[in-house]
Design a protein around this motif. Structure first.
Motif, PDB file in Angstrom:
ATOM      1  N   GLY B  45      31.075  29.007  55.977  1.00  0.00           N
ATOM      2  CA  GLY B  45      30.442  29.443  54.740  1.00  0.00           C
ATOM      3  C   GLY B  45      30.845  30.893  54.517  1.00  0.00           C
ATOM      4  N   LEU B  46      30.748  31.332  53.268  1.00  0.00           N
ATOM      5  CA  LEU B  46      31.185  32.699  52.986  1.00  0.00           C
ATOM      6  C   LEU B  46      30.128  33.499  52.224  1.00  0.00           C
ATOM      7  CD1 LEU B  46      34.830  32.039  51.716  1.00  0.00           C
ATOM      8  CD2 LEU B  46      34.161  32.821  53.973  1.00  0.00           C
ATOM      9  N   GLU B  47      30.037  34.780  52.521  1.00  0.00           N
ATOM     10  CA  GLU B  47      29.242  35.697  51.704  1.00  0.00           C
ATOM     11  C   GLU B  47      30.219  36.741  51.195  1.00  0.00           C
ATOM     12  OE1 GLU B  47      25.413  35.124  54.551  1.00  0.00           O
ATOM     13  OE2 GLU B  47      26.135  37.175  54.257  1.00  0.00           O
ATOM     14  N   ILE B  48      30.410  36.745  49.891  1.00  0.00           N
ATOM     15  CA  ILE B  48      31.424  37.618  49.318  1.00  0.00           C
ATOM     16  C   ILE B  48      30.760  38.684  48.458  1.00  0.00           C
ATOM     17  CG2 ILE B  48      33.443  37.692  47.824  1.00  0.00           C
ATOM     18  CD1 ILE B  48      33.862  34.721  48.631  1.00  0.00           C
ATOM     19  N   HIS B  49      31.073  39.944  48.754  1.00  0.00           N
ATOM     20  CA  HIS B  49      30.537  41.035  47.951  1.00  0.00           C
ATOM     21  C   HIS B  49      31.611  41.516  46.995  1.00  0.00           C
ATOM     22  CE1 HIS B  49      27.796  41.026  51.411  1.00  0.00           C
ATOM     23  NE2 HIS B  49      26.912  41.441  50.533  1.00  0.00           N
ATOM     24  N   ALA B  50      31.315  41.411  45.698  1.00  0.00           N
ATOM     25  CA  ALA B  50      32.284  41.819  44.678  1.00  0.00           C
ATOM     26  C   ALA B  50      31.739  43.035  43.946  1.00  0.00           C
ATOM     27  CB  ALA B  50      32.508  40.674  43.695  1.00  0.00           C
ATOM     28  N   GLN B  51      32.485  44.122  43.979  1.00  0.00           N
ATOM     29  CA  GLN B  51      32.056  45.337  43.273  1.00  0.00           C
ATOM     30  C   GLN B  51      32.197  45.129  41.781  1.00  0.00           C
ATOM     31  OE1 GLN B  51      34.055  48.966  44.197  1.00  0.00           O
ATOM     32  NE2 GLN B  51      32.735  49.432  45.930  1.00  0.00           N
ATOM     33  N   ILE B  52      31.110  45.354  41.053  1.00  0.00           N
ATOM     34  CA  ILE B  52      31.148  45.132  39.608  1.00  0.00           C
ATOM     35  C   ILE B  52      31.990  46.208  38.948  1.00  0.00           C
ATOM     36  CG2 ILE B  52      29.757  45.023  37.511  1.00  0.00           C
ATOM     37  CD1 ILE B  52      27.452  44.028  39.246  1.00  0.00           C
ATOM     38  N   HIS B  53      32.916  45.774  38.099  1.00  0.00           N
ATOM     39  CA  HIS B  53      33.746  46.744  37.398  1.00  0.00           C
ATOM     40  C   HIS B  53      32.940  47.341  36.261  1.00  0.00           C
ATOM     41  CE1 HIS B  53      37.141  48.683  35.639  1.00  0.00           C
ATOM     42  NE2 HIS B  53      36.916  48.078  34.492  1.00  0.00           N
ATOM     43  N   MET B 195      27.970  42.124  43.198  1.00  0.00           N
ATOM     44  CA  MET B 195      27.501  40.747  43.037  1.00  0.00           C
ATOM     45  C   MET B 195      27.768  40.096  44.384  1.00  0.00           C
ATOM     46  SD  MET B 195      29.174  39.688  39.374  1.00  0.00           S
ATOM     47  CE  MET B 195      30.800  40.289  39.776  1.00  0.00           C
ATOM     48  N   GLU B 196      26.709  39.604  45.021  1.00  0.00           N
ATOM     49  CA  GLU B 196      26.962  38.868  46.257  1.00  0.00           C
ATOM     50  C   GLU B 196      27.034  37.388  45.909  1.00  0.00           C
ATOM     51  OE1 GLU B 196      24.593  39.677  49.750  1.00  0.00           O
ATOM     52  OE2 GLU B 196      25.003  37.663  50.530  1.00  0.00           O
ATOM     53  N   VAL B 197      28.188  36.787  46.188  1.00  0.00           N
ATOM     54  CA  VAL B 197      28.391  35.364  45.912  1.00  0.00           C
ATOM     55  C   VAL B 197      28.290  34.629  47.236  1.00  0.00           C
ATOM     56  CG1 VAL B 197      29.981  33.640  45.012  1.00  0.00           C
ATOM     57  CG2 VAL B 197      29.913  35.918  43.984  1.00  0.00           C
ATOM     58  N   VAL B 198      27.330  33.736  47.336  1.00  0.00           N
ATOM     59  CA  VAL B 198      27.126  33.008  48.591  1.00  0.00           C
ATOM     60  C   VAL B 198      27.692  31.599  48.457  1.00  0.00           C
ATOM     61  CG1 VAL B 198      25.431  32.208  50.265  1.00  0.00           C
ATOM     62  CG2 VAL B 198      25.018  34.321  48.992  1.00  0.00           C
ATOM     63  N   MET B 199      28.678  31.288  49.283  1.00  0.00           N
ATOM     64  CA  MET B 199      29.280  29.940  49.249  1.00  0.00           C
ATOM     65  C   MET B 199      28.764  29.134  50.424  1.00  0.00           C
ATOM     66  SD  MET B 199      33.250  30.562  48.282  1.00  0.00           S
ATOM     67  CE  MET B 199      33.748  31.505  46.862  1.00  0.00           C
ATOM     68  N   ALA B 231      41.984  45.664  49.332  1.00  0.00           N
ATOM     69  CA  ALA B 231      42.359  46.865  50.073  1.00  0.00           C
ATOM     70  C   ALA B 231      41.461  48.042  49.706  1.00  0.00           C
ATOM     71  CB  ALA B 231      43.814  47.209  49.795  1.00  0.00           C
ATOM     72  N   GLU B 232      40.967  48.058  48.459  1.00  0.00           N
ATOM     73  CA  GLU B 232      40.088  49.153  48.040  1.00  0.00           C
ATOM     74  C   GLU B 232      38.619  48.791  48.205  1.00  0.00           C
ATOM     75  OE1 GLU B 232      40.971  50.687  44.166  1.00  0.00           O
ATOM     76  OE2 GLU B 232      43.014  51.241  44.713  1.00  0.00           O
ATOM     77  N   GLY B 233      38.383  47.680  48.873  1.00  0.00           N
ATOM     78  CA  GLY B 233      36.996  47.312  49.143  1.00  0.00           C
ATOM     79  C   GLY B 233      36.255  46.761  47.945  1.00  0.00           C
ATOM     80  N   GLN B 234      36.979  46.342  46.895  1.00  0.00           N
ATOM     81  CA  GLN B 234      36.289  45.825  45.717  1.00  0.00           C
ATOM     82  C   GLN B 234      35.831  44.386  45.947  1.00  0.00           C
ATOM     83  OE1 GLN B 234      39.305  46.367  42.783  1.00  0.00           O
ATOM     84  NE2 GLN B 234      38.779  48.498  42.395  1.00  0.00           N
ATOM     85  N   LEU B 235      36.441  43.748  46.952  1.00  0.00           N
ATOM     86  CA  LEU B 235      36.041  42.381  47.294  1.00  0.00           C
ATOM     87  C   LEU B 235      35.972  42.308  48.805  1.00  0.00           C
ATOM     88  CD1 LEU B 235      35.624  39.697  45.633  1.00  0.00           C
ATOM     89  CD2 LEU B 235      37.862  39.027  46.439  1.00  0.00           C
ATOM     90  N   ARG B 236      34.786  42.019  49.364  1.00  0.00           N
ATOM     91  CA  ARG B 236      34.637  41.993  50.819  1.00  0.00           C
ATOM     92  C   ARG B 236      34.084  40.642  51.224  1.00  0.00           C
ATOM     93  NH1 ARG B 236      32.491  47.391  49.266  1.00  0.00           N
ATOM     94  NH2 ARG B 236      30.421  46.893  50.016  1.00  0.00           N
TER      95      ARG B 236
END
Lengths: 139, 534
Positions: B45-53, B195-199, B231-236
């Motif tokens: 399963g994944l927890e993805i943190h996406a930095q809001i633009h 935005m934390e997207v939980v898969m 690479a810039e940490g916008q998607l972790r």
């Protein structure tokens, strides 16, 4: 529950008190030493002596009185604004301020515009000036 | 069994990243190389943190920028000064709703903010504002694909459920200075909207997880809600990994963090699955712990001290009333300030075309194979490049796609270049294809020209064709003469062909092509040779 009111309205200067029988309350919670350690590290509060533990147990006992109230089918309220569109937001506009510059002046330790913190994942081991018991009892 | 920092694992072959490699139907295929316990599968399963633009942060008006001088983008609220209060950024609400819609989620008309407490130097407040009880969007799904099969050219399509999307604050950055035993704190990132997207744990291996992340990245980039630069940490990406035998209860899971590039998603997860299988196979047990991925060794290592389960003491955020969004303009109550309203229908109407739709359109409009349209959409800018070439050439899309994927992309990958660094522009490729279409050069000659164009981008296509002397010989008489010469010089081969072995004709064709330096149309030569050897 059996609540005995001595007076049904409050006016400054008069004392209001109520008493709930112990028999209707849940069992008194005892705080174990392990739990004390855990709470101390979670909250960075130093209360690990008998007086502190007693204070905490009394606070829990006080809150136990809520168990007497029947809340079947009632959703807890955490904000009186729960149904109104009270949340106001702002537009995505940039505002420049010099807050950081001022803050850096205030910090005791800085290195080239970075704040400095003592190393370690958990601050619990190096907590400085934890709350004293007196401060805890004021909450 | 005491856990070591990194188990020495038998080397994973490339095949290990294929789905299902851990099941018994494949372990025999890999017998003798590595041992896989029969039938155990990975559960990921994944927890993805996406930095809001956005221009400003989630709850304050300071700016959002990747490389800025340390502590130059910090408002008083971000530094958690007493007396400051959070003020929600409207753009972040819209971004999370649009992302929810693109992922087929149910948007919660009412959502709530909570505090998650833990102490860490880069989070001055001592808590993070998040949405634990009631997030903005729930119950969505993401369809993703990857190229599988033995030749990696079959589009395999899968689905993963999206449990929820929640708005939350990012923390600052800490740089550890081991020499002086101190940690340097930069609060520029503190308070940036995430935005934390939980898969859900619907994935089975690293390849599936990487493909899901890639698809999410493409969707977010298309929406413009997150630029997705890992690479810039916008998607972790954090992965929750466990193993079990299908039908049996799920195994103990570990959390894998510090995966900071798309490449490492698959690597880290596959390592962890393999590690867990080996632990269980040797009779050990899996610890429910957090592990960090070390890109140098390709292994996961235990991360936090075992202090027991963390207790975040969630509580409702007292400074933020519930967040309401409205279904349609009609459902907005009278008297509400229009600038204070987010309407789901309006956002639905302005949703751009998502990658899945683009892929289907390419297949329909140009008659491309699914695996080709997959590659076009997957590679940054390639679809635009392809469409520009199509515009400028008479060649058929099916022919163009071969050049774009095999020759152009193939060469770019070989040389480690991105499309923006391509020495061959879409106009130049179109020109080459036009010359090929008009019959002035053969296909093999065109490939030679392509290589020259790569090396000498400043020369025009026409120039190169002339310089390399690759124009097709149009003089029929000349071709006949050359064929006659070759046939006469190889009587043995002619005898074999006449006896029935037609394959030897290819050898003669090859000789003719060599003699003419590829300047003959192969179909024409074959016809002539067939006649001469009949």
């Amino acid at each position: 529950g059996q609540i005995q009111n001595q007076s049904c309205c409050y006016s400054p200067g008069s004392k209001v008190s109520w008493k709930i029988e112990n028999s209707v309350l849940p069992q008194r919670t005892k705080i174990s030493p392990d739990l004390v350690d855990k709470l101390e590290s979670l909250a960075l509060v130093d209360f690990g002596n008998q007086e502190g533990v007693n204070c905490l147990e009394e606070a829990i006992r006080f809150a136990d009185q809520l168990h007497v109230v029947n809340t079947d089918g009632v959703e807890p309220m955490d904000s009186v604004l729960e149904n109104s569109a009270a949340l106001r937001w702002r537009d995505d506009n940039l505002k420049l301020d010099d807050c950081a510059w001022e803050l850096l002046q205030l910090a005791t330790d800085t290195v080239e515009e970075y704040f400095v913190s003592t190393q370690g994942q958990s601050l619990a081991a190096q907590s400085e000036l934890p709350l004293t018991l007196k401060q805890v009892s004021q909450f | 069994m005491t856990p070591k920092t990194a188990l020495p694992l038998t080397k994973l072959r490339g095949a290990a990243t294929h789905r299902g490699v851990y099941t018994s139907e494949h372990s025999s295929h890999l017998k003798g190389e590595t041992y896989y316990p029969p039938q155990m599968v990975g559960v990921v399963g994944l927890e993805i943190h996406a930095q809001i633009h956005a221009a400003s942060k989630l709850f304050s008006s300071s700016g959002v920028r990747f490389s800025a001088p340390p502590n130059s983008l910090v408002a008083c609220f971000d530094a958690s000064l007493p007396g400051t209060l959070p003020v929600l950024n409207r753009r972040c609400v819209e971004a999370s709703v649009m992302t929810g819609l693109a992922l087929n989620c149910t948007i919660n008309r009412k959502s709530l903010f909570d505090r998650k407490h833990y102490f860490y130097a880069d989070m001055p407040a001592g808590y993070q504002i998040t949405q634990q009880r009631l997030p903005i969007a729930v119950n969505g799904s993401l369809t993703y694909s990857y190229l599988g099969g033995r030749k990696r050219n079959q589009v395999v399509t899968k689905n993963v459920r999206i449990k929820q999307i929640q708005l939350e604050q990012d923390s600052g950055k800490s740089l550890h200075d081991d020499h002086r035993n101190q940690t340097l704190i930069d609060l520029n990132r503190a308070g940036v909207g995430l935005m934390e997207v939980v898969m859900e744990a619907d994935m089975e291996c690293g390849e599936e997880a990487a493909a899901a992340v890639r698809e999410l990245q493409l969707i977010l980039q298309t929406l413009g809600t997150c630029y997705g630069n890992m690479a810039e940490g916008q998607l972790r990406v954090d992965a929750n990994v466990s193993v079990h035998r299908p039908g049996e209860p799920l195994g103990v899971r570990t959390e894998v963090k510090n995966i900071n590039s798309a490449r490492y998603v698959a690597k880290a997860i596959d390592y962890e699955i393999q590690r867990q299988m080996e632990v269980l196979d040797t009779g050990g047990t899996i610890l429910n712990e957090t592990r960090a991925f070390d890109s140098k060794s390709g292994a996961t290592v235990p991360m936090r001290d075992k202090e027991g389960l963390q207790d975040y003491r969630f509580m409702p955020e007292p400074n933020l009333p519930p967040l309401f969004v409205y279904e349609s303009v009609a459902s907005v109550p009278a008297g509400v300030d229009p600038t204070q309203v987010v309407v789901i229908d309006r956002l639905k109407a302005i949703l751009p075309e998502l990658p899945g739709v683009k892929r289907a359109q390419l297949v329909e409009e140009y008659g491309l194979l699914p695996e080709h349209s997959f590659t076009l959409v997957n590679e940054v800018g390639l679809m635009d490049y392809f469409e520009r070439v199509i515009q400028k050439t008479k060649a058929e899309p099916r022919k163009v796609i071969g050049w774009v994927i095999k020759e152009l992309l193939g060469n770019l990958n070989q040389n480690g270049l991105r499309l923006t660094q391509s020495p061959i522009s879409s106009e130049a490729l179109a020109e080459l294809l036009n010359i090929l279409e008009s019959g002035h050069i053969s296909t093999s000659a065109a490939k030679v020209v392509f290589q020259e164009m790569w090396k000498l981008p400043e020369k025009s296509v026409k120039q190169l064709v002339a310089e390399l002397d690759l124009e097709l010989i149009s003089d029929q008489e000349q071709i006949l003469q050359i064929c006659r010469r070759v046939v006469d010089a190889h009587p043995e081969e002619v005898r074999v062909i006449r006896a029935g072995n037609k394959k030897v004709l290819n050898k003669l064709m090859g000789i003719v092509q060599k003699e003419t330096k590829g300047r003959t149309d192969p179909l024409q030569v074959r016809r002539i040779l067939e006649e001469m050897t009949s």
